[in-house]
Design an enzyme around this catalytic site. Structure first.
Site, PDB file in Angstrom:
ATOM      1  N   GLU A  82       0.847  -1.221   0.000  1.00  0.00           N
ATOM      2  CA  GLU A  82       0.000   0.000   0.000  1.00  0.00           C
ATOM      3  C   GLU A  82       0.874   1.260   0.000  1.00  0.00           C
ATOM      4  O   GLU A  82       0.545   2.263   0.621  1.00  0.00           O
ATOM      5  CB  GLU A  82      -0.951   0.024   1.214  1.00  0.00           C
ATOM      6  CG  GLU A  82      -1.853  -1.172   1.346  1.00  0.00           C
ATOM      7  CD  GLU A  82      -3.173  -1.082   0.590  1.00  0.00           C
ATOM      8  OE1 GLU A  82      -3.507   0.013   0.117  1.00  0.00           O
ATOM      9  OE2 GLU A  82      -3.846  -2.118   0.456  1.00  0.00           O
TER      10      GLU A  82
HETATM   11  C1  LIG Z   1       3.203  -9.956   0.069  1.00  0.00           C
HETATM   12  C2  LIG Z   1       2.955  -8.870  -0.915  1.00  0.00           C
HETATM   13  C3  LIG Z   1       1.685  -8.643  -1.405  1.00  0.00           C
HETATM   14  C4  LIG Z   1       1.453  -7.664  -2.356  1.00  0.00           C
HETATM   15  N1  LIG Z   1       0.200  -7.506  -2.878  1.00  0.00           N
HETATM   16  C5  LIG Z   1       0.030  -6.685  -3.948  1.00  0.00           C
HETATM   17  C6  LIG Z   1      -1.222  -6.645  -4.633  1.00  0.00           C
HETATM   18  O1  LIG Z   1      -2.200  -7.303  -4.257  1.00  0.00           O
HETATM   19  N2  LIG Z   1      -1.323  -5.855  -5.731  1.00  0.00           N
HETATM   20  C7  LIG Z   1      -0.273  -5.092  -6.185  1.00  0.00           C
HETATM   21  O2  LIG Z   1      -0.431  -4.408  -7.183  1.00  0.00           O
HETATM   22  N3  LIG Z   1       0.915  -5.086  -5.534  1.00  0.00           N
HETATM   23  C8  LIG Z   1       1.099  -5.874  -4.448  1.00  0.00           C
HETATM   24  N4  LIG Z   1       2.305  -5.900  -3.795  1.00  0.00           N
HETATM   25  C9  LIG Z   1       3.373  -5.027  -4.241  1.00  0.00           C
HETATM   26  C10 LIG Z   1       3.675  -3.881  -3.278  1.00  0.00           C
HETATM   27  O3  LIG Z   1       2.672  -2.926  -3.344  1.00  0.00           O
HETATM   28  C11 LIG Z   1       5.079  -3.338  -3.631  1.00  0.00           C
HETATM   29  O4  LIG Z   1       5.999  -4.283  -3.175  1.00  0.00           O
HETATM   30  C12 LIG Z   1       5.341  -1.982  -3.039  1.00  0.00           C
HETATM   31  O5  LIG Z   1       4.569  -1.002  -3.656  1.00  0.00           O
HETATM   32  C13 LIG Z   1       6.814  -1.581  -3.156  1.00  0.00           C
HETATM   33  O6  LIG Z   1       7.297  -1.755  -4.450  1.00  0.00           O
HETATM   34  P1  LIG Z   1       8.642  -2.592  -4.683  1.00  0.00           P
HETATM   35  O7  LIG Z   1       8.561  -3.824  -3.902  1.00  0.00           O
HETATM   36  O8  LIG Z   1       8.888  -2.682  -6.126  1.00  0.00           O
HETATM   37  O9  LIG Z   1       9.777  -1.726  -4.000  1.00  0.00           O
HETATM   38  P2  LIG Z   1      10.607  -0.549  -4.695  1.00  0.00           P
HETATM   39  O10 LIG Z   1       9.679   0.439  -5.283  1.00  0.00           O
HETATM   40  O11 LIG Z   1      11.678  -1.106  -5.543  1.00  0.00           O
HETATM   41  O12 LIG Z   1      11.264   0.124  -3.412  1.00  0.00           O
HETATM   42  C14 LIG Z   1      12.466  -0.371  -2.806  1.00  0.00           C
HETATM   43  C15 LIG Z   1      12.893   0.617  -1.725  1.00  0.00           C
HETATM   44  O13 LIG Z   1      13.153   1.890  -2.326  1.00  0.00           O
HETATM   45  C16 LIG Z   1      12.350   2.883  -1.728  1.00  0.00           C
HETATM   46  N5  LIG Z   1      11.944   3.838  -2.760  1.00  0.00           N
HETATM   47  C17 LIG Z   1      11.361   3.597  -3.942  1.00  0.00           C
HETATM   48  N6  LIG Z   1      11.113   4.735  -4.591  1.00  0.00           N
HETATM   49  C18 LIG Z   1      11.542   5.738  -3.793  1.00  0.00           C
HETATM   50  C19 LIG Z   1      11.560   7.150  -3.893  1.00  0.00           C
HETATM   51  N7  LIG Z   1      11.041   7.814  -4.935  1.00  0.00           N
HETATM   52  N8  LIG Z   1      12.108   7.852  -2.896  1.00  0.00           N
HETATM   53  C20 LIG Z   1      12.606   7.237  -1.808  1.00  0.00           C
HETATM   54  N9  LIG Z   1      12.615   5.903  -1.650  1.00  0.00           N
HETATM   55  C21 LIG Z   1      12.086   5.160  -2.630  1.00  0.00           C
HETATM   56  C22 LIG Z   1      11.154   2.144  -1.129  1.00  0.00           C
HETATM   57  O14 LIG Z   1      10.564   2.867  -0.076  1.00  0.00           O
HETATM   58  C23 LIG Z   1      11.809   0.855  -0.673  1.00  0.00           C
HETATM   59  O15 LIG Z   1      12.395   1.038   0.579  1.00  0.00           O
HETATM   60  C24 LIG Z   1       2.535  -6.859  -2.815  1.00  0.00           C
HETATM   61  C25 LIG Z   1       3.812  -7.053  -2.295  1.00  0.00           C
HETATM   62  C26 LIG Z   1       4.038  -8.051  -1.372  1.00  0.00           C
HETATM   63  C27 LIG Z   1       5.439  -8.255  -0.884  1.00  0.00           C
END
Ligand SMILES: Cc1cc2nc3c(=O)[nH]c(=O)nc-3n(C[C@H](O)[C@H](O)[C@H](O)COP(=O)(O)OP(=O)(O)OC[C@H]3O[C@@H](n4cnc5c(N)ncnc54)[C@H](O)[C@@H]3O)c2cc1C
Length: 593
Positions: free
Chosen positions: A405
């Site tokens: 989220e």
């Molecule tokens: C168990 C699980 C269930 C999920 N369920 C769903 C679902 O039902 N539907 C769906 O669509 N998604 C789902 N997700 C995805 C989830 O919403 C994403 O994992 C989340 O939005 C973070 O994206 P990412 O993992 O690619 O991390 P990234 O975006 O790669 O982030 C990695 C790190 O970098 C930081 N970061 C990224 N961008 C910035 C910025 N601009 N400035 C500062 N810091 C930054 C983040 O805070 C984090 O610490 C799920 C994930 C998990 C693990």
């Protein structure tokens, strides 16, 4: 407008409005019907979900779906959906309460929240009448299960960077989707997915995709650190033929769906985290009472009591901030309805109004839960590390909440970004109070005393707000447009705002309880006092680091003096207050508000 909490509140305005108990709705204000719904949720959880947690984590086939069906039969899935679409038409506070109570259900809570939140609301709020009639009544009962597919391997936080494409077929009857989504909650069994793809490579758009759509396939279940019972799978689109009537909302406006739904999702995540925190505290309190070391229960040790009390405090402050906001959203929704707004314009408009608070709640709720489960494991000692103990599952299941989220970093940045944008657009006037504080810094401090009840505490909250406005105002002046690149400063400011928001809601609730002669008023006043005392130190720390980052010389010195003045607290014995809270908690054996 007649409301339970008084006048309508403007989103984000807590930084500039005076503290006022009439604007603070609290769980003590719940109606009898709401208390009955809470009890029904508690009973459902104890009877149906908690005994099955191991089987859920082992992914017993069909179990999660059958539990969702049972919740649906009780009306819990569609409680907040309008009655004309098979829901119960409950208000937002009640919907929040259901999410909170069922939030203690570990993987079940995740599946349920994904189903009736992000899995259903896009259709409810952005669907055509035909789409709503087709899906919502079945989603309300659980006959259909919903999911939400936004994330891709290359785009998580940067959701609009999605690569999944959509192209209108030559005969104009289908959109042809190609691409991949990952980590989709409920993907193992959901019947319907809200999917985001870019039409012609650039128009980010929502689609309703049925499970049996030709060209849609699913990858294996992920092996996760926690919430093992929750289904998490990738989706593959290979020339997936989505009928044109399944286009959701407007072409190129998918971001409106994605971001608006997330505002509500964030508040609900806070609610679920609160439910999980309360259960973890209950389990830990019981353990502390029964585990003996050195021939006495470990609950008799000050070190353990202090942890239990702090767990209580974080839950209390989270709960206070959550329900204040939920009621403001209800009130705004009603106000928008009275202005003639209809359909998705009311609740979504209300949630947008309080998007800053929703982002802050997501952060504070998930971080309170992490604190509670971490200290919960600590109180359990080695047993806390063993799978047989509930707290071990709580610890594993908690961690995801800071990631999905919108990560907590993104939500902190968002909260600040929204403030700055609203200020720039003149939607909220931060400039005048920020200038007044600059003037105050160069004038002689007011050492006068106010004998009004709680005047000292109210002044402290007002001073916290001054500290933020002083730092934020100077940061914007100094860094101007470069401020977006200074994320560390934004994080400090966000932390100051989150602490202040929580401190204010916690204090106002305690005052209301004191004024009404509530039996637990003394405990909540202790909790508010301890939180405020600690928040003052944290705000001072964050403020100092922000000031060091952008100010120098006389300006820096003057701001540091101001910060010291604004975060100055009178001596308060937090140790004794925590002992009193722990004593009450141990007497009751659970979170008792
Ligand atoms: C168990 C699980 C269930 C999920 N369920 C769903 C679902 O039902 N539907 C769906 O669509 N998604 C789902 N997700 C995805 C989830 O919403 C994403 O994992 C989340 O939005 C973070 O994206 P990412 O993992 O690619 O991390 P990234 O975006 O790669 O982030 C990695 C790190 O970098 C930081 N970061 C990224 N961008 C910035 C910025 N601009 N400035 C500062 N810091 C930054 C983040 O805070 C984090 O610490 C799920 C994930 C998990 C693990």
């Amino acid at each position: 407008m007649e409301t339970q909490t008084g006048t309508a509140v403007q989103g984000g305005s807590f930084l500039i409005r005076p503290s006022d108990t009439t604007q603070c709705f609290t769980p003590e204000d719940f109606k009898e019907e709401q208390q009955m719904i809470a009890k029904m949720c508690d009973d459902f959880l104890e009877k149906e979900v908690i005994p099955k947690l191991n089987e859920l984590d082992d992914k017993e086939p069909g179990l999660m779906q059958s539990l969702l069906d049972k919740a649906g039969a009780l009306g819990l899935l569609g409680a907040a959906f309008p009655q004309e679409y098979g829901g119960l038409g409950e208000d937002f506070v009640t919907a929040t309460l259901i999410n909170e109570r069922l939030g203690a259900g570990h993987s079940f809570a995740v599946a349920m929240a994904a189903h009736n939140g992000i899995g259903s609301l896009p259709i409810l709020y952005f669907g055509t009448e035909a789409q709503k009639q087709k899906y919502i009544p079945k989603l309300a009962t659980g006959e259909m299960k919903g999911a939400y597919a936004l994330t891709e391997p290359g785009s998580g936080s940067d959701a609009l960077g999605a690569k999944t494409s959509a192209k209108l077929s030559d005969d104009g009857k289908h959109y042809i989707l190609n691409g991949q989504k990952i980590w989709i909650t409920n993907a193992g069994f959901a019947d319907v997915f809200t999917v985001f793809a870019k039409i012609d490579g650039d128009k980010f758009t929502g689609f309703i995709v049925d499970r049996d759509t030709p060209g849609l396939s699913f990858g294996e279940e992920e092996h996760k650190m926690g919430i093992k019972g929750s289904s998490t799978r990738p989706l593959f689109f290979e020339n997936c033929m989505v009928p044109v009537e399944n286009l959701l909302g407007e072409i190129g406006r998918g971001h409106i769906i994605a971001f608006n739904i997330l505002n509500i999702g964030r508040l609900k995540l806070c609610a679920a985290a609160l439910g999980g925190s309360k259960r973890a505290l209950a389990v830990t309190t019981q353990y502390a009472k029964t585990r003996e070391q050195f021939k006495v229960p470990i609950a008799s040790f000050g070190a353990i009591q202090s942890k239990l009390a702090e767990m209580f405090i974080r839950i209390y402050t989270t709960e206070s901030a959550l329900y204040c906001t939920a009621r403001w959203i209800d009130e705004k929704e009603k106000a928008l309805g009275a202005e003639g707004k209809r359909g998705n314009e009311t609740l979504l408009g209300a949630a947008e109004e309080f998007a800053i608070e929703c982002a802050m709640l997501k952060v504070l709720g998930s971080e309170a839960l992490d604190y509670v489960v971490d200290e919960g494991v600590q109180v359990h000692g080695g047993n806390g590390y063993m799978d047989d103990y509930d707290i071990s599952r709580s610890y594993r299941d908690s961690r995801i909440n800071r990631i999905f989220e919108g990560t907590n970093e993104i939500n902190r940045l968002l909260a600040l970004d929204m403030y700055l944008k609203r200020a720039l657009k003149g939607r909220i006037n931060l400039l005048t109070p920020a200038m007044a504080i600059q003037k105050e810094l160069t004038s002689i401090p007011d050492f006068g005393t106010d004998d009004a009840p709680f005047a000292e505490e109210m002044k402290l909250i007002a001073n916290f707000k001054k500290a933020i406005l002083m730092c934020a105002g100077a940061a914007v002046q100094k860094l101007t447009t470069k401020i977006e690149g200074e994320q560390e400063v934004l994080m400090y400011l966000a932390d100051m705002a989150i602490d202040t928001f929580q401190a204010e809601c916690a204090l106002l609730r305690a005052i209301k309880m004191q004024e009404s002669g509530h039996e637990h008023a003394a405990t909540t006043m202790d909790a508010a006092h301890v939180f405020i005392a600690d928040a003052a130190d944290r705000i001072n720390h964050s403020g100092k680091n922000a000031i060091y980052a952008f100010a120098e010389g006389d300006e820096q010195r003057m701001m540091l003096i101001g910060l010291k003045r604004f975060t100055k607290t009178n001596a308060f014995n937090t140790k004794e207050a925590r002992r009193r809270i722990a004593a009450k908690l141990l007497e009751k054996g659970t979170y008792f508000l």
